[in-house]
Design a protein around this motif. Structure first.
Motif, PDB file in Angstrom:
ATOM      1  N   ILE A   7       0.860  -1.184   0.000  1.00 43.78           N
ATOM      2  CA  ILE A   7       0.000   0.000   0.000  1.00 43.78           C
ATOM      3  C   ILE A   7       0.893   1.230   0.000  1.00 43.78           C
ATOM      4  O   ILE A   7       1.742   1.393   0.880  1.00 43.78           O
ATOM      5  N   ILE A   8       0.708   2.063  -1.023  1.00 44.99           N
ATOM      6  CA  ILE A   8       1.484   3.300  -1.117  1.00 44.99           C
ATOM      7  C   ILE A   8       0.535   4.491  -0.996  1.00 44.99           C
ATOM      8  O   ILE A   8      -0.660   4.372  -1.267  1.00 44.99           O
ATOM      9  N   THR A  16      -1.476   3.582   6.621  1.00 45.30           N
ATOM     10  CA  THR A  16      -1.159   2.721   7.771  1.00 45.30           C
ATOM     11  C   THR A  16      -2.420   2.369   8.549  1.00 45.30           C
ATOM     12  O   THR A  16      -2.645   1.206   8.884  1.00 45.30           O
ATOM     13  N   THR A  17      -3.247   3.371   8.826  1.00 48.72           N
ATOM     14  CA  THR A  17      -4.508   3.141   9.550  1.00 48.72           C
ATOM     15  C   THR A  17      -5.399   2.176   8.780  1.00 48.72           C
ATOM     16  O   THR A  17      -5.959   1.237   9.365  1.00 48.72           O
ATOM     17  N   ASP A  86       2.666  -1.364   4.181  1.00 51.49           N
ATOM     18  CA  ASP A  86       2.430  -0.015   3.684  1.00 51.49           C
ATOM     19  C   ASP A  86       3.709   0.797   3.715  1.00 51.49           C
ATOM     20  O   ASP A  86       4.603   0.534   4.504  1.00 51.49           O
ATOM     21  N   GLY A  87       3.762   1.775   2.802  1.00 47.22           N
ATOM     22  CA  GLY A  87       4.913   2.672   2.757  1.00 47.22           C
ATOM     23  C   GLY A  87       6.087   2.130   1.957  1.00 47.22           C
ATOM     24  O   GLY A  87       7.221   2.570   2.154  1.00 47.22           O
ATOM     25  N   ASN A 112      -0.962  -7.344  -5.431  1.00 47.41           N
ATOM     26  CA  ASN A 112      -1.354  -6.007  -5.886  1.00 47.41           C
ATOM     27  C   ASN A 112      -0.626  -4.916  -5.124  1.00 47.41           C
ATOM     28  O   ASN A 112      -0.166  -5.110  -4.003  1.00 47.41           O
ATOM     29  N   VAL A 113      -0.575  -3.759  -5.784  1.00 51.10           N
ATOM     30  CA  VAL A 113      -0.101  -2.524  -5.159  1.00 51.10           C
ATOM     31  C   VAL A 113      -1.314  -1.605  -5.119  1.00 51.10           C
ATOM     32  O   VAL A 113      -1.951  -1.368  -6.145  1.00 51.10           O
ATOM     33  N   ILE A 114      -1.644  -1.139  -3.923  1.00 55.08           N
ATOM     34  CA  ILE A 114      -2.816  -0.272  -3.755  1.00 55.08           C
ATOM     35  C   ILE A 114      -2.314   1.133  -3.422  1.00 55.08           C
ATOM     36  O   ILE A 114      -1.576   1.321  -2.461  1.00 55.08           O
ATOM     37  N   GLU A 115      -2.709   2.096  -4.248  1.00 55.59           N
ATOM     38  CA  GLU A 115      -2.347   3.494  -3.990  1.00 55.59           C
ATOM     39  C   GLU A 115      -3.537   4.211  -3.353  1.00 55.59           C
ATOM     40  O   GLU A 115      -4.628   4.226  -3.909  1.00 55.59           O
TER      41      GLU A 115
END
Length: 194
Positions: A7-8, A16-17, A86-87, A112-115
């Protein structure tokens, strides 16, 4: 095979939350924040922690070898089949190095990458609002460091988006809504992929 979701999002995007809330709902999902992993290392008082702190305290990126060693070690040690981090990645180099590693890896699959997309104004308000809350004051929550972190996030973003879009791995979610709405969308998406 561990299923990995990255997660970006900008500082203050809520990534993060969001990840914490999803992982808390399931015994089958583990969440790691690269920031938390790095801060834990700093708190341990180790030599590596001192090195990490010399970068984080200035809002700079932790060197790639240290970051990847920390992240991959955590993924392999977890007891769950699904891991959300995340990050990460925060640069084209981090993305490329992680991709090289994962291409040879048979224990971990990047699903997957979630933006989590937010405006600079929203991110700014959230981060500086967080700094005003005495319970969660962090040394990196000030305007100058925020602007530096924002620049570090935005500069490689197009390259990261393009890379993962070509691999059909990028999912963009609006972070301009309530936490509940964002988490529901992200959770439903992750569940559809596992």
């Amino acid at each position: 095979m561990k299923k990995l979701f990255l997660i970006i999002g900008a500082p203050g995007s809520g990534k993060t939350t969001d990840a914490e809330l999803i992982a808390a709902k399931y015994e089958t999902i583990t969440h790691y924040s690269t920031g938390d992993m790095f801060r834990a290392e700093v708190a341990s008082g180790s030599k590596r922690g001192e090195l990490i702190d010399s970068f984080i305290s200035k809002g700079k990126i932790v060197p790639i070898d240290i970051a990847i060693e920390t992240i991959l070690g955590a993924i392999k040690r977890t007891s769950t089949d699904v891991v959300i981090i995340d990050g990460y990645p925060r640069s084209g180099e981090q993305m490329t190095e992680l991709d090289k590693y994962l291409a040879q890896e048979d224990e971990v699959e990047l699903v997957n990458v979630i933006e989590v997309k937010v405006s600079k104004e929203t991110a700014f308000q959230r981060v500086l609002g967080r700094a005003a809350d005495a319970q969660v004051v962090r040394a990196d929550d000030n305007e100058e460091v925020f602007l530096n972190r924002m620049k570090l996030y935005i500069d490689p973003l197009e390259e990261i988006q393009s890379f993962y879009t070509k691999k059909n791995l990028l999912k963009v979610i609006s972070g301009e809504r309530s936490i509940e709405e964002i988490v529901n969308e992200m959770d439903n998406f992750i569940q559809s992929k596992i």
